[in-house]
Enzyme design. Structure first.
Site, PDB file in Angstrom:
ATOM      1  N   HIS A 308       0.849  -1.184   0.000  1.00 58.06           N
ATOM      2  CA  HIS A 308       0.000   0.000   0.000  1.00 58.06           C
ATOM      3  C   HIS A 308       0.885   1.234   0.000  1.00 58.06           C
ATOM      4  O   HIS A 308       1.943   1.247   0.645  1.00 58.06           O
ATOM      5  CB  HIS A 308      -0.911   0.007   1.240  1.00 58.06           C
ATOM      6  CG  HIS A 308      -2.056   0.970   1.147  1.00 58.06           C
ATOM      7  ND1 HIS A 308      -1.910   2.305   1.438  1.00 58.06           N
ATOM      8  CD2 HIS A 308      -3.355   0.793   0.786  1.00 58.06           C
ATOM      9  CE1 HIS A 308      -3.080   2.910   1.274  1.00 58.06           C
ATOM     10  NE2 HIS A 308      -3.968   2.020   0.873  1.00 58.06           N
ATOM     11  N   ASP A 366      -7.861  -4.425  -0.451  1.00 56.63           N
ATOM     12  CA  ASP A 366      -8.407  -4.666  -1.783  1.00 56.63           C
ATOM     13  C   ASP A 366      -8.339  -6.143  -2.169  1.00 56.63           C
ATOM     14  O   ASP A 366      -9.221  -6.653  -2.864  1.00 56.63           O
ATOM     15  CB  ASP A 366      -7.651  -3.835  -2.825  1.00 56.63           C
ATOM     16  CG  ASP A 366      -7.786  -2.347  -2.584  1.00 56.63           C
ATOM     17  OD1 ASP A 366      -8.933  -1.892  -2.439  1.00 56.63           O
ATOM     18  OD2 ASP A 366      -6.764  -1.649  -2.517  1.00 56.63           O
TER      19      ASP A 366
END
Length: 431
Positions: A308, A366
């Site tokens: 991320h 995600d």
């Protein structure tokens, strides 16, 4: 209190300037450079705004190094375990957790506004039959200001609150309409006796000819995902909403601009990219080859759903959603679906591979949300739409906070110009 400053000096001219230091309750301090160009003659250069605070906000705090996410000071782990999405929505809008009676009243207000105008339902028919649901959502949300004139005065706090409630309430209805239209199925009206997420599932999957029972596991999974996605500081879509809002645009137009920014594969489309990546890998036996491709700097392939930009540690949302992912797969996962086996095997390998461990490329929110959506029967082209439903709460909260700021000004980034210097026009016949 002593005023804290940092002094900068131009070595060429010897000219110095003091920059005031602004300190928040958490996080690094920020240098006030608002008068840097006026008083010192310099701009700052920060592509991607990686070191620039564009605003002051009391809504969300992230510590990427430590893996911390707070909504108004409350850890995301506690909210996901103990709260509900509507309770979190109340928190983001009003800066505090509601009492029981307040939460019930808030939920009733949301239920009151779930319907959309019948003429607005006809707006969907203007889209091509196979239009991407995000394209439909951008258009429908942007058109809301044509239907709700009584909540577009941004200088009226009551208008701002009404617009926020309407946006939160109508997004599931709009999203379900995008889905139903893409299937050619009749739209389903919302039901006020269902929960926020239960109502969404009902509008997406029920038919006039058959009764639909909302599964509590599916309902809980969606509620948790929505809590995790509700806000995430000044990300691309939130910054877009704020920038559009700074011009005085109506709230529906601002949220539509946020949906557009969210659509990008580097932002809200990341969970959709995870499923496309798994489809490309194909089989478990292919994982080692794709792991090697991901490690090769010269290979364009990237493992989607790992690592991320903000979190340099484990994404705190991923740790929460991982357990829910396994619950959903146990209830809804098809044991014969090779994609689920592939996803779980990829997760296992990546968590044990030294290359990913050293670089802290852990599975993120995600990765797991995409798998959950697939198990719930939600098609890939609806993944970002689901994200938009959840993030609407954060968008309207950030928008309301920005509009209420006494010193709010229109956003106007500067640039470093690298084009041609001044040159004179040459008539066409002389070139």
């Amino acid at each position: 209190m002593t005023r804290k400053t940092v002094t900068i000096t131009d070595n060429a001219t010897g000219k110095s300037m003091e920059l005031e230091v602004h300190e928040g309750t958490l996080g690094p301090p920020a240098l006030d450079i608002s008068n840097l160009y006026r008083d010192f003659g310099y701009l700052t250069y920060d592509p991607g705004f990686q070191s620039t605070a564009s605003c002051s906000s009391g809504i969300t705090f992230i510590d990427g190094d430590e893996g911390v996410l707070l909504y108004h000071g409350y850890p995301i782990e506690q909210l996901a375990a103990k709260s509900s999405f509507l309770e979190v929505a109340f928190l983001l809008l009003y800066s505090r957790l509601p009492r029981q009676q307040e939460l019930e009243a808030f939920a009733a207000k949301i239920s009151k506004h779930t319907m959309i105008k019948e003429s607005l339902r006809g707006f969907y028919k203007g889209f091509y039959h196979d239009a991407h649901p995000m394209a439909s959502m951008v258009g429908v949300v942007g058109s809301l200001s044509a239907f709700y004139h009584d909540s577009t005065d941004i200088h009226d706090p009551a208008h701002r609150e009404l617009a926020a409630l309407r946006m939160i309430a109508k997004m599931p209805t709009i999203a379900a309409g995008c889905y139903k239209y893409s299937l050619g199925e009749p739209f389903i009206y919302p039901r006020n006796d269902l929960s926020y997420c239960g109502n969404l599932l009902h509008m997406m999957f029920s038919l006039p000819s058959a009764e639909y029972q909302v599964d509590p596991v599916a309902e809980k999974a969606l509620d948790m995902i929505f809590i995790l996605h509700a806000d995430h500081e000044q990300n691309a879509s939130t910054a877009t909403v704020r920038l559009a809002g700074s011009s005085g645009a109506n709230p529906f137009a601002c949220i539509s601009s946020g949906i557009t920014a969210l659509w990008g594969p580097a932002h809200g489309g990341a969970n959709e990219a995870v499923l496309l990546m798994l489809d490309e890998i194909g089989e478990v036996k292919n994982i080692p080859r794709y792991i090697d491709k991901a490690k090769d700097k010269n290979d364009p392939f990237r493992l989607m759903g790992f690592g991320h930009r903000v979190y340099k540690n484990y994404d705190p949302r991923a740790a929460i959603i991982r357990d829910m992912c396994y619950q959903v797969l146990e209830k809804f996962g098809d044991a014969d679906d090779p994609m689920f086996e592939l996803a779980m095997r990829l997760e296992e390998i990546a968590l044990q591979d030294e290359y990913f461990i050293e670089r802290k490329l852990y599975p993120n929110v995600d990765f797991y949300s995409g798998i959950i959506y697939k198990a719930l029967g939600i098609p890939v082209n609806m993944f970002t739409v689901m994200f938009a439903i959840a993030r609407t709460v954060g968008w309207v909260a950030q928008w309301m906070e920005m509009i209420a700021e006494p010193n709010q000004r229109i956003g106007r980034p500067r640039q470093v110009y690298i084009g041609e210097k001044r040159r004179d026009y040459v008539p066409l016949e002389e070139r």
